[in-house]
Design an enzyme around this catalytic site. Structure first.
Site, PDB file in Angstrom:
ATOM      1  N   ASN A 147       0.815  -1.228   0.000  1.00  0.00           N
ATOM      2  CA  ASN A 147       0.000   0.000   0.000  1.00  0.00           C
ATOM      3  C   ASN A 147       0.844   1.272   0.000  1.00  0.00           C
ATOM      4  OD1 ASN A 147       0.861   0.003   2.625  1.00  0.00           O
ATOM      5  ND2 ASN A 147      -1.134  -0.421   3.542  1.00  0.00           N
ATOM      6  N   ARG A 285       2.759   7.344  11.799  1.00  0.00           N
ATOM      7  CA  ARG A 285       2.106   6.840  13.000  1.00  0.00           C
ATOM      8  C   ARG A 285       1.792   8.004  13.936  1.00  0.00           C
ATOM      9  NH1 ARG A 285       0.751   3.232  10.454  1.00  0.00           N
ATOM     10  NH2 ARG A 285       1.294   1.033  10.629  1.00  0.00           N
ATOM     11  N   GLN A 314      -5.929   3.603  18.324  1.00  0.00           N
ATOM     12  CA  GLN A 314      -6.893   3.417  17.236  1.00  0.00           C
ATOM     13  C   GLN A 314      -7.831   2.271  17.589  1.00  0.00           C
ATOM     14  OE1 GLN A 314      -4.293   5.183  13.527  1.00  0.00           O
ATOM     15  NE2 GLN A 314      -4.980   3.101  13.414  1.00  0.00           N
ATOM     16  N   HIS A 333      -7.877   6.214   9.906  1.00  0.00           N
ATOM     17  CA  HIS A 333      -6.712   5.573   9.277  1.00  0.00           C
ATOM     18  C   HIS A 333      -7.143   4.832   7.996  1.00  0.00           C
ATOM     19  CE1 HIS A 333      -2.783   3.163  10.159  1.00  0.00           C
ATOM     20  NE2 HIS A 333      -2.862   3.558   8.907  1.00  0.00           N
TER      21      HIS A 333
HETATM   22  P1  NDP Z   1      10.196   1.703   4.498  1.00  0.00           P
HETATM   23  O1  NDP Z   1      10.729   0.654   5.407  1.00  0.00           O
HETATM   24  O2  NDP Z   1      10.281   1.512   3.026  1.00  0.00           O
HETATM   25  O3  NDP Z   1      10.901   3.103   4.833  1.00  0.00           O
HETATM   26  C1  NDP Z   1      11.109   3.553   6.124  1.00  0.00           C
HETATM   27  C2  NDP Z   1      12.248   4.539   6.059  1.00  0.00           C
HETATM   28  O4  NDP Z   1      12.372   5.171   7.312  1.00  0.00           O
HETATM   29  C3  NDP Z   1      13.586   3.903   5.713  1.00  0.00           C
HETATM   30  O5  NDP Z   1      14.182   4.588   4.633  1.00  0.00           O
HETATM   31  C4  NDP Z   1      14.373   4.101   7.002  1.00  0.00           C
HETATM   32  O6  NDP Z   1      15.734   4.324   6.802  1.00  0.00           O
HETATM   33  C5  NDP Z   1      13.753   5.369   7.522  1.00  0.00           C
HETATM   34  N1  NDP Z   1      13.994   5.624   8.930  1.00  0.00           N
HETATM   35  C6  NDP Z   1      14.030   4.753   9.972  1.00  0.00           C
HETATM   36  N2  NDP Z   1      14.296   5.410  11.104  1.00  0.00           N
HETATM   37  C7  NDP Z   1      14.418   6.721  10.791  1.00  0.00           C
HETATM   38  C8  NDP Z   1      14.705   7.895  11.539  1.00  0.00           C
HETATM   39  N3  NDP Z   1      14.888   7.827  12.866  1.00  0.00           N
HETATM   40  N4  NDP Z   1      14.773   9.082  10.887  1.00  0.00           N
HETATM   41  C9  NDP Z   1      14.569   9.158   9.556  1.00  0.00           C
HETATM   42  N5  NDP Z   1      14.300   8.069   8.795  1.00  0.00           N
HETATM   43  C10 NDP Z   1      14.231   6.876   9.403  1.00  0.00           C
HETATM   44  O7  NDP Z   1       8.724   1.954   4.967  1.00  0.00           O
HETATM   45  P2  NDP Z   1       7.498   2.596   4.149  1.00  0.00           P
HETATM   46  O8  NDP Z   1       7.965   3.798   3.440  1.00  0.00           O
HETATM   47  O9  NDP Z   1       6.797   1.532   3.410  1.00  0.00           O
HETATM   48  O10 NDP Z   1       6.557   2.991   5.371  1.00  0.00           O
HETATM   49  C11 NDP Z   1       6.948   3.967   6.320  1.00  0.00           C
HETATM   50  C12 NDP Z   1       5.964   3.990   7.466  1.00  0.00           C
HETATM   51  O11 NDP Z   1       4.721   4.479   7.001  1.00  0.00           O
HETATM   52  C13 NDP Z   1       5.636   2.606   8.066  1.00  0.00           C
HETATM   53  O12 NDP Z   1       6.567   2.231   9.038  1.00  0.00           O
HETATM   54  C14 NDP Z   1       4.276   2.818   8.656  1.00  0.00           C
HETATM   55  O13 NDP Z   1       4.394   3.259   9.979  1.00  0.00           O
HETATM   56  C15 NDP Z   1       3.683   3.916   7.800  1.00  0.00           C
HETATM   57  N6  NDP Z   1       2.606   3.403   6.944  1.00  0.00           N
HETATM   58  C16 NDP Z   1       1.364   3.967   7.074  1.00  0.00           C
HETATM   59  C17 NDP Z   1       0.307   3.518   6.316  1.00  0.00           C
HETATM   60  C18 NDP Z   1      -1.040   4.156   6.421  1.00  0.00           C
HETATM   61  O14 NDP Z   1      -2.035   3.559   6.002  1.00  0.00           O
HETATM   62  N7  NDP Z   1      -1.145   5.374   6.931  1.00  0.00           N
HETATM   63  C19 NDP Z   1       0.464   2.388   5.393  1.00  0.00           C
HETATM   64  C20 NDP Z   1       1.828   1.951   5.230  1.00  0.00           C
HETATM   65  C21 NDP Z   1       2.843   2.415   6.029  1.00  0.00           C
HETATM   66  P3  NDP Z   1      16.810   3.234   6.266  1.00  0.00           P
HETATM   67  O15 NDP Z   1      16.082   1.984   5.910  1.00  0.00           O
HETATM   68  O16 NDP Z   1      17.422   3.950   5.095  1.00  0.00           O
HETATM   69  O17 NDP Z   1      17.725   3.058   7.403  1.00  0.00           O
END
Ligand code: NDP
Length: 385
Positions: A147, A285, A314, A333
């Site tokens: 998603n 989140r 939630q 959400h």
């Molecule tokens: P990904 O795992 O693809 O990306 C998460 C990114 O966050 C990675 O690039 C990671 O860095 C980075 N990251 C981790 N810790 C930090 C930090 N402290 N500061 C800055 N960047 C950080 O996840 P997605 O993009 O798929 O999803 C992200 C979030 O979105 C999910 O964890 C979820 O909570 C939320 N989400 C919400 C949805 C909704 O319906 N509202 C649906 C799907 C997701 P790196 O890996 O480079 O170390």
């Protein structure tokens, strides 16, 4: 035979099935990074049907019952007398969606003696206490990528609707009004504004790509820098740490995962460092921001708008202040559970179940925790502290 405990959001108040607005959805075979989307050949539903609610059952019943397994589907997830608590001690697999999360706390995990696999139908597994899951050797898997674009589209919608003052202007029209000055006195173009995303993973990068044609000045921060060709293609400025980005952006997008050290990342102090009149969008989140600090920042005018679809807890209580704070564009959400997204994550959940029961390897990219440690996508995105 296994007991599978599946927690889904309640059926529509108008009844199930709803009347659908469209007859089909496009088939998405793969994602931007080349990862294949889940196969939808033998799913127990027609893509485009509402399967994320209790009666939809993610379409899993035909497959699971053909193997003789017991499938319990409920939305009753909170409190000691909930159906979830009642079935948890016998469940081998728990399935939950972040939209209506069945919180797997350390206490609950301690009571779930048979639990081997916790599947997130969607993305974001912070509703599972990952430290307790790894300690108890529970595999946590999610349908990575399913998603991401759904959420990215929602972010773009929220950026435009906040900056252009869409929602209040729509209310004027609905209420029979025509005072254009009232509508436009908070309405701007996004063109030329500075936009920064905190985390440029699957969703963050997809947001940057989608905003590029709007003529914004694009920035990002992330522990790992994107490839130079992507930075060049999108004209990105990289910030090695979030503060310089937060201090200079007109619009900030929060897209990092929730884990113990990112909880309440945005607080009064960080809001005070933003440009006056900045906008914040958070579809990551709810707990990443201090609930009451957002309200204060909007009331003082430090923030010009806040939008998102994630809350804590939630479902959000009826008196949650984010429902009524000024200049908010909150939704329940929903961004990651469009009918389009449901088709992919329900199919992905079925795939994970098949791999599990057929004792075939689950693709690494679907793991959040496995064999007592963070693994796969989880090893990149999450920390246990
Ligand atoms: P990904 O795992 O693809 O990306 C998460 C990114 O966050 C990675 O690039 C990671 O860095 C980075 N990251 C981790 N810790 C930090 C930090 N402290 N500061 C800055 N960047 C950080 O996840 P997605 O993009 O798929 O999803 C992200 C979030 O979105 C999910 O964890 C979820 O909570 C939320 N989400 C919400 C949805 C909704 O319906 N509202 C649906 C799907 C997701 P790196 O890996 O480079 O170390």
């Amino acid at each position: 035979m296994a007991k599978i405990l599946c927690v889904l959001y309640p059926d529509p108040e108008v009844g199930y099935p709803p009347e659908y607005a469209r007859d089909d959805i496009p088939t998405i075979a793969s994602y931007a990074n080349g990862q294949k989307a889940p196969v939808t050949d033998d799913i127990g539903f027609r893509p485009g049907e509402l399967v994320g609610c209790v009666s939809g059952e993610l379409g899993l019943r035909p497959y699971l019952e053909s193997l003789g397994h017991e499938l319990i589907v409920t939305s009753d997830k909170d409190g000691p007398n909930s159906e979830f608590e009642r079935h948890l001690p016998d469940a081998e697999i728990v399935i939950s969606q972040p939209f209506w999360p069945a919180y797997l706390t350390p206490d609950r995990i301690a009571r779930a003696k048979k639990l081997k696999l916790a599947i997130t139908a969607g993305i974001g597994s912070d509703h599972v206490d990952l430290a307790a899951a790894t300690k108890n050797n529970i595999t946590v898997a999610e349908v990575t990528g399913s998603n991401s674009i759904s959420v990215a589209e929602h972010v773009v919608m929220m950026v435009l609707s906040l900056v252009r003052n869409y929602l209040p202007s729509h209310e004027y029209a609905r209420n029979g009004g025509w005072n254009i000055a009232d509508c436009v006195s908070r309405s701007y173009d996004v063109e030329g504004m500075k936009f920064g995303t905190i985390a440029a993973g699957r969703i963050g990068l997809a947001v940057l790509r989608r905003l590029k044609p709007f003529g914004l000045d694009l920035h990002y921060t992330d522990p790992h820098r994107l490839a130079p060709e992507i930075e060049k293609e999108l004209g990105l400025t990289y910030h090695p740490e979030p503060h310089s980005l937060i201090q200079t952006m007109d619009i900030v997008n929060l897209q990092m995962p929730l884990y113990p050290s990112t909880e309440h990342f945005f607080n009064d102090e960080l809001f005070s460092q933003m440009k006056r009149g900045a906008y914040l969008v958070n579809t990551a989140r709810g707990k990443l921001v201090d609930r009451d600090a957002v309200v204060r920042a909007l009331e003082s005018g430090q923030l010009a708008g806040y939008a998102g679809d994630v809350w804590y807890p939630q479902p959000a209580p009826a008196d949650h202040p984010w429902r009524t704070m000024p200049w908010n564009g909150m939704t329940p959400h929903i961004s990651g559970t469009s009918l389009s997204a449901q088709a992919r994550y329900a199919a992905g959940t079925l795939e994970i179940l098949k791999w599990f029961f057929e004792k075939k390897p689950i693709p690494e990219v679907y793991f959040i925790a496995h064999e007592g440690k963070l693994a796969g996508a989880g090893a990149h995105a999450y920390k246990l502290t």
